[in-house]
Design a protein around this motif. Structure first.
Motif, PDB file in Angstrom:
ATOM      1  N   ARG A  15       0.701  -1.141   0.017  1.00 45.78           N
ATOM      2  CA  ARG A  15      -0.279   0.576   0.387  1.00 45.78           C
ATOM      3  C   ARG A  15       1.053   1.402   0.057  1.00 45.78           C
ATOM      4  O   ARG A  15       0.768   2.388  -1.038  1.00 45.78           O
ATOM      5  N   CYS A  19       0.925   4.192  -2.859  1.00 51.50           N
ATOM      6  CA  CYS A  19      -0.461   5.327  -2.471  1.00 51.50           C
ATOM      7  C   CYS A  19       0.611   5.912  -1.358  1.00 51.50           C
ATOM      8  O   CYS A  19       0.350   5.594   0.099  1.00 51.50           O
ATOM      9  N   SER A  22      -0.661   7.536   1.947  1.00 52.79           N
ATOM     10  CA  SER A  22      -1.710   6.734   2.886  1.00 52.79           C
ATOM     11  C   SER A  22      -1.164   6.456   4.358  1.00 52.79           C
ATOM     12  O   SER A  22      -1.991   5.925   5.232  1.00 52.79           O
ATOM     13  N   PRO A 224      -5.241   4.976  -5.842  1.00 47.35           N
ATOM     14  CA  PRO A 224      -6.544   4.648  -5.467  1.00 47.35           C
ATOM     15  C   PRO A 224      -6.535   3.395  -6.460  1.00 47.35           C
ATOM     16  O   PRO A 224      -6.654   3.292  -7.209  1.00 47.35           O
ATOM     17  N   THR A 228      -4.830  -1.628  -3.636  1.00 44.19           N
ATOM     18  CA  THR A 228      -3.866  -0.722  -2.246  1.00 44.19           C
ATOM     19  C   THR A 228      -4.906  -0.085  -1.494  1.00 44.19           C
ATOM     20  O   THR A 228      -4.842   0.036  -0.124  1.00 44.19           O
ATOM     21  N   CYS A 229      -6.367   0.258  -1.586  1.00 45.87           N
ATOM     22  CA  CYS A 229      -7.630   0.117  -0.643  1.00 45.87           C
ATOM     23  C   CYS A 229      -8.141  -0.811   0.198  1.00 45.87           C
ATOM     24  O   CYS A 229      -8.372   0.286   1.356  1.00 45.87           O
ATOM     25  N   CYS A 232      -6.618  -0.392   3.652  1.00 46.42           N
ATOM     26  CA  CYS A 232      -6.436   0.697   4.208  1.00 46.42           C
ATOM     27  C   CYS A 232      -7.348   1.583   5.270  1.00 46.42           C
ATOM     28  O   CYS A 232      -8.980   1.005   5.307  1.00 46.42           O
ATOM     29  N   LYS A 235     -10.164   3.874   3.719  1.00 50.85           N
ATOM     30  CA  LYS A 235     -10.873   3.258   2.683  1.00 50.85           C
ATOM     31  C   LYS A 235     -12.609   4.217   2.168  1.00 50.85           C
ATOM     32  O   LYS A 235     -12.895   4.356   1.652  1.00 50.85           O
ATOM     33  N   CYS A 238     -12.099   8.009   2.418  1.00 52.72           N
ATOM     34  CA  CYS A 238     -11.335   8.820   0.809  1.00 52.72           C
ATOM     35  C   CYS A 238     -11.091   9.381   0.237  1.00 52.72           C
ATOM     36  O   CYS A 238     -12.069   8.721  -1.203  1.00 52.72           O
TER      37      CYS A 238
HETATM   38  S1  SF4 Z   1      -7.957   4.609   0.442  1.00 47.08           S
HETATM   39 FE1  SF4 Z   1      -7.166   6.725  -0.260  1.00 47.08          FE
HETATM   40  S2  SF4 Z   1      -5.348   6.326   0.966  1.00 47.08           S
HETATM   41 FE2  SF4 Z   1      -6.004   4.765   1.451  1.00 47.08          FE
HETATM   42  S3  SF4 Z   1      -4.512   2.895  -0.018  1.00 47.08           S
HETATM   43 FE3  SF4 Z   1      -6.857   3.721  -0.994  1.00 47.08          FE
HETATM   44  S4  SF4 Z   1      -5.931   6.079  -2.033  1.00 47.08           S
HETATM   45 FE4  SF4 Z   1      -4.817   5.073  -0.656  1.00 47.08          FE
END
Ligand code: SF4
Length: 389
Positions: A15, A19, A22, A224, A228-229, A232, A235, A238
């Motif tokens: 992640r 990103c 994050s 995003p 990746t999200c 998070c 999530k 965001c």
């Molecule tokens: S939710 Fe937002 S901060 Fe988290 S990984 Fe996705 S884009 Fe990045």
């Protein structure tokens, strides 16, 4: 297992490497634990003592004492022990093979490693390291059963390897590196990858180092994506994720019907939408339940199903009325293979019923081109079935 956690931990590297902002955004959210995480922690402890015992680092007596304590934990199961024993056996076999090849080999369980050279305040614990003259293998135990984690080009494994190399590699003059993930609850869950020292160090220097710096400073671009999200902490709220998902609708088709290519493109761009909507729903619901007002939404009582208040009395009443038992109870049904393995243990089931277990071909399933499974070639019969639906 040490309880300290690095801000830029290897387990979240997929992640923060993608990103970079994050990590600092996630600091605004409390840590949450889940049943899966609690189960995983216990499994790691069982795996640790099984590996220590298999590599002769604790006595049989010490192992039994530790195991009997872990057996009291509500997440402990005989299946867990079987999985952890298989992990320990894999480590022992690899360690002995390397010992035979090089004359001497060291195995370290829960080895503390540092990778500050590339990642600010970077430290962690590798589940297992096997080191010998010229060789190093990093082994990671994963107890998750929802998603396969492959060792191939895995950033978490590579960061562990950077740390292991930095901490112990020079002593052993390491030239050959293998990274292995042992994920017992996934079929074919043992995967390995190899990397040369040059490639590893170049990756650390040119990719990890600059991105870790950005991540530590909370800088860089949001990236995003469904991957990746997914875990998070930001999530649900965001904005970058919300904007990315809404972009899927920016370029509307200019004809009345979508072609398969256009539908495919939309599916690709909208791959995170279902999960994002679920996260938004959970976010609004938990805000309302904690007393906040969210315009346009309220909490109502959900549906419920009727049920018997006293099942024994129901049976008694029906039998008194002359209704036969066969009409009251469900027909006898064989328990599932998974349940049987849970009840009797995988090894025992394989021994007793191995010849009677088959794995039929799975039904065709849509997957992105990047999926590691080989492409399915449908038979004429299946094409016809799909066309009829
Ligand atoms: S939710 Fe937002 S901060 Fe988290 S990984 Fe996705 S884009 Fe990045």
């Amino acid at each position: 297992m040490p309880e300290r956690h690095a801000l830029l931990s290897p387990s979240r590297a997929h992640r923060w490497l993608e990103c970079t902002p994050s990590v600092r955004l996630e600091e605004m959210f409390p840590d949450k634990t889940s049943e899966y995480a609690e189960e995983g922690t216990v499994a790691h402890k069982v795996a640790e003592i099984a590996a220590l015992s298999a590599t002769e680092q604790i006595s049989e007596h010490g192992y039994n004492d530790l195991l009997s304590m872990l057996k009291k934990n509500k997440w402990y199961t005989p299946d867990m022990l079987e999985d952890c024993t298989a992990y320990a056996e894999l480590i022992r076999d690899k360690w002995l093979a390397l010992k035979e090849k090089t004359g001497d080999a060291t195995v370290m369980i829960e080895a503390e490693i540092g990778f500050e050279k590339w990642v600010p305040e970077g430290f962690g614990t590798a589940d297992c390291l096997i080191l010998a003259d010229g060789f190093m293998e990093v082994i990671d135990f994963k107890y998750g059963k929802g998603k396969r984690v492959d060792a191939f080009e895995n950033p978490q494994m590579r960061i562990y390897t950077l740390g292991a190399y930095e901490t112990y590699g020079l002593v052993y003059d390491v030239e050959h590196i293998t990274m292995t993930i042992f994920q017992p609850r996934i079929s074919n869950g043992v995967t390995s990858d190899e990397i040369s020292i040059d490639e590893l160090l170049t990756w650390g220097e040119t990719y990890v180092k600059p991105r870790a710096k950005l991540a530590f400073e909370g800088k860089g671009d949001f990236k995003p994506s469904a991957e990746t999200c997914k875990f998070c902490k930001a999530k649900a709220s965001c904005k970058a994720r919300a904007e990315e998902n809404l972009k899927a609708f920016d370029e509307g088709p200019d004809v009345f019907l979508l072609s398969p290519e256009e539908a495919g493109k939309l599916l690709e761009r909208a791959s995170d939408i279902e999960a994002w909507l679920k996260d938004l729903e959970n976010y609004v619901q938990s805000s309302l339940l904690s007393g906040a007002k969210v315009p346009g939404w309220k909490i109502v009582e959900g549906r419920s199903n009727r049920a018997f208040s006293d099942p024994d009395k129901v049976v008694e009443t029906l039998l008194e009325r002359g209704i036969p038992e066969a009409c009251i109870y469900k027909p006898r049904e064989l328990i599932t293979l998974t349940q049987m393995e849970k009840d009797f243990g995988k090894k025992a089931v394989a021994e007793m019923l191995g010849g009677l277990i088959v794995k039929p071909a799975g039904a065709p399933k849509l997957a992105p081109e990047s999926d590691k499974r080989p492409e399915y070639t449908p038979t004429d019969e299946i094409i016809k079935k799909f066309e009829e639906e």
